[in-house]
Write a protein that holds these residues in place. Structure first.
Motif, PDB file in Angstrom:
ATOM      1  N   TRP B 155       8.595  -4.001   0.764  1.00 19.08           N
ATOM      2  CA  TRP B 155       7.726  -2.892   0.376  1.00 19.08           C
ATOM      3  C   TRP B 155       8.269  -1.588   0.951  1.00 19.08           C
ATOM      4  N   PHE B 157       7.090   1.568   0.829  1.00 16.93           N
ATOM      5  CA  PHE B 157       6.222   2.706   1.159  1.00 16.93           C
ATOM      6  C   PHE B 157       5.401   2.410   2.410  1.00 16.93           C
ATOM      7  N   GLY B 158       6.021   2.498   3.557  1.00 19.69           N
ATOM      8  CA  GLY B 158       5.267   2.378   4.800  1.00 19.69           C
ATOM      9  C   GLY B 158       5.054   0.938   5.242  1.00 19.69           C
ATOM     10  N   ASN B 164      -2.921  -7.968   3.606  1.00 14.92           N
ATOM     11  CA  ASN B 164      -2.771  -6.779   2.773  1.00 14.92           C
ATOM     12  C   ASN B 164      -3.188  -7.043   1.342  1.00 14.92           C
ATOM     13  N   THR B 251      -9.737   2.684   1.460  1.00 13.48           N
ATOM     14  CA  THR B 251      -8.369   3.179   1.306  1.00 13.48           C
ATOM     15  C   THR B 251      -7.822   2.743  -0.043  1.00 13.48           C
ATOM     16  N   ASN B 253      -4.365   2.473  -0.063  1.00 18.35           N
ATOM     17  CA  ASN B 253      -3.038   2.017   0.339  1.00 18.35           C
ATOM     18  C   ASN B 253      -2.957   0.498   0.262  1.00 18.35           C
ATOM     19  N   GLU B 256      -2.589  -2.098   3.244  1.00 16.92           N
ATOM     20  CA  GLU B 256      -3.621  -2.352   4.248  1.00 16.92           C
ATOM     21  C   GLU B 256      -4.513  -3.518   3.856  1.00 16.92           C
TER      22      GLU B 256
END
Lengths: 301, 313
Positions: B155, B157-158, B164, B251, B253, B256
């Protein structure tokens, strides 16, 4: 002008071939896309099976099958969950099958297909089939485990809830099996003077049995693998003996897997994978049975 | 004068035949009564949900339920803003649909226009096996393989948490894919042969037949499949509970942990809530919300299926 069109088209062959070229490129991209989707679907299935077997290999022995749950991951086993699953699923399947066959016979043989009653019940069945399984857990919690019946978190509670959950699958497959019986069989029975029920009992139902059996086995295997509603109905309990009656506490194979999977120690993950192998083997056996019944009874009407 | 019609004795129903007729009528009533079971279950669900939900909204105002973004119904002090569950449900559903709908459509295009009978005879049972894999097995696969070995490594992106939404959504998508492809293929199979043959006769390639003939002609059936897939993704509990964790984060995202409406119900159901508590009633309120959404989606899909039946059958 118009007479030149054909010649012009032939002259601009380079143009045509470039158009064909983009079409062909698009065709290839499209096909590659389709292959990719197939790869994702079947690759995942294969990866899942391999990963599970590899994770499970250290626990795949008879001790695991015969042992009872233990706080020590290397001693734990699934005997209680295995028998719990049988105690829950078999009655659920049988009761649901009975209700489903009665419903299917009534809707297919007793009422007109375009009648209001048939339409209403069919819409209910379709809607019921789309209800998330966790909602059946809420129904069980409100009326079966507590509320009206107050049976607590017992085998009969789980059995009734799973029976209700697989009812739509059972009804739909029974209806299809009955509908597939050719009307010539019914007409022959009526011509010989049999009544409606005699015709159903002696002609229609025997002819529909293979189809009903196949569909109901799929329903039972659905119940065998179901976890969500039972999470709410006490199946995560620590049960260290086999059930002896319908009002006993219980756990089932999918919930044993769930419990192992949520433990931190990696040895419990091995146990989870091993329990998955047992569950998948059971389900595969059920599905093979369904396929054998389907093939054995393939009649050409 | 009363004129009596004289019927020859052997034309009247005999005692045995009368008994048979009576018996048949009893059976008819019995079967009709049993066939109401499905109706009773559906009404049972509705009547299980409504009273606790009404009680819930007498304790928790509507404005808090739909106006706050904090969801801690089982903690002290509790907070009842449902939005984290809604966004969690939407994110996981969206990821699942991005996998299931294009994937399912591609598989059904392949089965419908590309595969030979022989290939189809192999692919069909494999798809059935995939469709029959229990959700708890998919859930285990998500936390044991997809999340640690794939998602957390690739992944871009962060950071990705251990629990998750991404791995949960992806695996839910794979779980739904066979159903989506079966529904789409059913719709494609009912497209008249003449339309497809006509397109081939005009020189169309298989791709063009798929995208310009089969797809539009089967569209209402395919939409029905998409709607049912959305409903299945929203209602999935076990995979999400195992792979996306138990914290209701507000969120978008996907790296998470998240909680969906369904996975909240499962989570709250694990801890045996006392019957007469707001926490217990929260299960029913969220359940009612979930039931209304899936019920609406199912009615929609029934409408779409009816439409494509009307066109071609």
């Amino acid at each position: 002008m118009t007479s030149q069109t054909l010649a012009e088209t032939l002259d601009s062959r380079s143009l045509t071939s470039s158009v064909v070229g983009t079409r062909q490129t698009k065709d290839i991209f499209f096909l590659v896309g389709l292959w990719l989707a197939l790869l994702i679907a079947f690759g995942t299935l294969i990866t899942l099976l391999i990963d599970t077997f590899v994770t499970a290999r250290s626990r795949l022995n008879t001790d695991f099958l015969t042992a009872f749950p233990s706080p020590f991951p290397e001693d734990t086993g699934i005997q209680a969950a295995f028998f719990g699953s049988l105690w829950v699923v078999v009655p659920a399947g049988l009761v649901s099958l009975f209700v489903a066959v009665c419903t299917a016979v009534f809707l297919e043989e007793f009422v007109k297909q375009d009648s209001r009653f048939a339409g209403f019940v069919s819409l209910n069945i379709q809607t019921l089939a789309g209800v998330p399984s966790i909602v059946f857990g809420i129904l069980g919690l409100a009326f079966v485990a507590r509320g009206a019946l107050a049976w607590g978190f017992t085998i009969r509670t789980a059995s009734v809830v799973l029976g209700m959950m697989i009812l739509p699958i059972m009804i739909v497959s029974s209806r299809e099996a009955i509908r597939a019986v050719p009307s010539s069989l019914r007409e022959g029975a009526y011509a010989l003077g049999s009544t409606r029920w005699q015709c159903i009992r002696r002609q229609v139902l025997p002819a529909a049995i293979p189809g009903i059996a196949t569909g109901s086995i799929l329903g039972i295997s659905r119940a065998l693998g179901e976890s969500a509603p039972l999470i709410m109905l006490g199946a995560l309990a620590y049960v260290s003996s086999n059930p002896a009656g319908f009002s006993d506490y219980y756990t089932v194979l999918p919930l044993a897997i769930f419990k192992y999977a949520t433990e931190a120690q990696v040895e419990f993950q091995y146990a989870a994978a091993a329990a998955i192998v047992v569950l998948l083997v059971l389900m595969l056996a059920l599905n093979l049975l369904a396929i054998i019944i389907r093939d054995r009874s393939r009649k050409s009407w | 004068m009363n004129s009596k019609v004289i019927v020859p004795k052997d034309l009247l129903p005999s005692g045995r035949q009368k008994r048979q007729q009576f018996y048949e009528r009893i059976i008819g009533f019995f079967l009709g009564f049993i066939s109401l079971a499905a109706v009773a279950v559906l009404f049972g669900i509705a009547s299980a949900l409504v009273p606790p939900t009404i009680d819930f909204f007498q304790e928790v105002p509507f404005s808090e339920f739909f106006g706050s973004t904090n969801w801690y119904p089982l903690f002290e002090p509790p907070a009842f803003g449902v939005w984290p569950l809604v966004t969690g449900t939407l994110v996981i559903m969206a990821i699942a649909i991005v996998v299931a709908v294009p994937g399912g459509l591609a598989v059904s295009f392949y089965m419908n226009q590309y595969a030979s009978d022989q290939v189809r005879r192999i692919l069909k049972p494999v798809l059935e096996i995939l469709a029959g894999v229990p959700t708890v097995v998919f859930g285990f696969f998500a936390i044991n393989f997809v999340s640690p070995k794939i998602i957390r490594n690739i992944w871009p992106f962060g950071d990705v948490d251990f629990y998750n939404a991404l791995s949960a959504g992806l695996v839910v998508g794979i779980m739904i894919l066979p159903m989506m492809s079966t529904l789409a293929e059913d719709a494609m199979n009912s497209v008249p042969r003449s339309l497809v043959d006509g397109a081939y006769a005009l020189g169309a390639t298989r791709r063009e037949v798929c995208t310009s003939v089969v797809f539009p002609a089967a569209l209402s059936g395919i939409i029905a499949g998409v709607v049912i897939s959305v409903s299945r993704a929203i209602g999935e509990t076990t995979i999400v509970l195992l792979a996306a964790g138990a914290s209701a984060n507000f969120t978008f995202n996907p790296g998470e942990a998240m909680q969906t409406m369904a996975s909240f119900i499962g989570f709250a159901g694990i801890g045996d809530q006392p019957t007469d508590s707001t926490g217990y009633r929260t299960i029913f309120a969220v359940g009612a919300f979930l039931f209304i959404i899936t019920f609406t989606l199912n009615i929609l899909s029934v409408r779409f299926v009816r439409r494509f039946r009307e066109i071609y059958e």
